[in-house]
Design an enzyme around this catalytic site. Structure first.
Site, mmCIF file in Angstrom:
data_model
loop_
_atom_site.group_PDB
_atom_site.id
_atom_site.type_symbol
_atom_site.label_atom_id
_atom_site.label_comp_id
_atom_site.label_asym_id
_atom_site.label_seq_id
_atom_site.Cartn_x
_atom_site.Cartn_y
_atom_site.Cartn_z
ATOM 1 N N SER A 182 0.803 -1.229 0.000
ATOM 2 C CA SER A 182 0.000 0.000 0.000
ATOM 3 C C SER A 182 0.830 1.270 0.000
ATOM 4 O O SER A 182 0.305 2.341 -0.275
ATOM 5 C CB SER A 182 -0.941 -0.005 1.197
ATOM 6 N N HIS A 210 -5.648 -4.418 -0.973
ATOM 7 C CA HIS A 210 -5.652 -3.308 -1.936
ATOM 8 C C HIS A 210 -5.857 -3.779 -3.378
ATOM 9 O O HIS A 210 -5.835 -2.962 -4.299
ATOM 10 C CB HIS A 210 -4.356 -2.505 -1.827
ATOM 11 N N LYS A 241 -12.255 -1.516 1.728
ATOM 12 C CA LYS A 241 -11.546 -0.655 0.780
ATOM 13 C C LYS A 241 -12.410 -0.496 -0.471
ATOM 14 O O LYS A 241 -13.383 0.222 -0.436
ATOM 15 C CB LYS A 241 -10.148 -1.205 0.532
#
Ligand code: PLP
Length: 393
Positions: A182, A210, A241
């Site tokens: 990330s 992610h 996310k």
């Protein structure tokens, strides 16, 4: 007179203040979206992991509201004791189908998914090979398992193979890596990790927090991105996310999911995400199944931003994903840069040591499908103005 047993905390906090390392948390007065309201001002938001803009999507909001009408709010107790709602079961089935996995189990968060999984599979006689830049939740999960942890150099499969060869004594072995890292936005070489795992009969686990909703066809994640269906034993993901809600998941073989329902401690001893959370996640999966429009818009926005930032002369590192680091150097400069962006109407976080190496402090630009072309233009104008004012470009 006795001394105050907690006085050291005040001293530590004062030291953080003095070194400029104390995190200040902004208070939002609006939904999480491409624009947010802070201190009464509208700001362009480049901080969130809300990659697809689903956190405030009207369909997702409606699904959550309808679930409250039907199921109420709280789960009452852990799922193994008080039962589980039909929504949680439906979500797990939908996620398994979406990801072409045999089965799926959900958790309260991605952090909880890691804490459940590693200790359920590994114990003191076992060995875990872990990328040196893995997420804190993987590091903590490995510690909880009490297995021996062997760190290999970041994304370096040759080093991993050397470490495997150098660790001959074990009961079971696990290789674990973030899918997308990330801070730099680089992608783990999952195909090569998979070959190493298969060559030595080692369990392979990837944490795709992610990459979920970002990589692969229509956002199906890193296993889909590399076409490794059925070859990666454990795929961890998050629903907080790109999915825009909250929660974590593990997708993989039915036996692993069954085992986690028996031995995953955060599953057994902590209540599930709420009914509206589950309903919102189901709707997010529906949206992704219907169309890859949001995923495509995310990547297009990221492409425009990266190219323009590079043309302006910013150092954007070697990201392969919609995470764009704007590398500035020392932490105080990055913090100053972030404050100036904020004054100009743009919210983007400065990240410094120890989260990233010394001298590599940066503004992390998190792109989202929620931005329009006009938003991007405005953001780039602000970056250019602040970059010139601070003599970075
Ligand atoms: C964000 C993140 C998590 C935590 O996910 P939550 O759902 O917010 O708990 C876990 N692993 C990685 C790699 C992450 O980036």
């Amino acid at each position: 007179m006795t001394t105050d047993a907690l006085a050291w905390i005040d001293e530590e906090l004062a030291a953080l203040d003095a070194s400029g390392l104390r995190t200040t948390i902004r208070t939002l007065e609006s939904p999480m979206d491409g624009w947010v309201t802070i201190e009464g001002r509208r700001l362009l938001n480049f901080c969130a992991n809300n990659y697809l803009g689903l956190a405030n999507d009207p369909r997702v909001r409606r699904a959550a509201a309808a679930a409250i009408d039907r199921y109420g709010v709280g789960p009452g107790a852990v799922r193994t004791i008080a039962g589980t709602t039909a929504l949680h079961v439906e979500l797990e089935q939908k996620l398994a189908a979406f990801k072409h996995a045999e089965a799926c189990i959900t958790f309260q968060s991605g952090f909880a998914a890691n804490l459940a999984t590693v200790p359920a599979l590994m114990g003191p006689e076992d060995v875990i090979f872990s990328d040196e830049l893995n997420h804190a939740s993987i590091i903590d999960a490995c510690r909880l398992s009490r297995a021996m942890v062997v760190r290999y150099a970041h994304n370096d499969v040759e080093d991993l193979r050397r470490k495997i060869a150098g660790t001959p004594t074990y009961r079971r072995r696990l290789i674990v890596s973030d899918g997308v890292f990330s801070m730099d936005g680089d992608i783990a070489p999952l195909d090569e990790l998979c070959s190493a795992a298969e060559d030595h009969g080692i369990i392979l686990m990837v944490d795709d927090a992610h990459g979920e909703g970002v990589l692969g066809r229509g956002g199906r994640g890193i296993v889909d991105h590399f076409g490794l269906h059925g070859r990666v034993h454990i795929e961890v993901g998050t629903l907080s996310k790109a999915f825009g809600v909250v929660g974590g998941l593990v997708a993989g073989r039915q036996s692993i999911v069954d085992w986690l329902r028996q031995r995953g401690r955060p599953f057994l001893f902590s209540s599930a995400m709420t009914a509206p959370d589950a309903a919102a996640c189901i709707e997010a999966v529906n949206i992704l199944e219907e169309s890859d429009e949001l995923v495509n818009r995310l990547w297009e926005n990221a492409r425009v931003m990266r190219q323009a930032m590079q043309q302006l002369g910013f150092n954007t590192g070697h990201s392969q994903t919609p995470i764009i680091p704007v590398i500035l150097g020392e932490a105080p400069l990055a913090q100053h840069f972030s404050r100036r962006l904020f004054e100009e109407g743009l919210f983007a976080m400065a990240i410094g040591y120890p989260t990233v190496p010394m001298g590599k402090a940066r503004i992390r630009v998190m792109n989202t499908a929620a931005h329009s072309p006009a938003d991007l233009e405005q953001a780039l104008t602000i970056f250019e103005r602040v970059g010139r004012a601070l003599a970075v470009i």
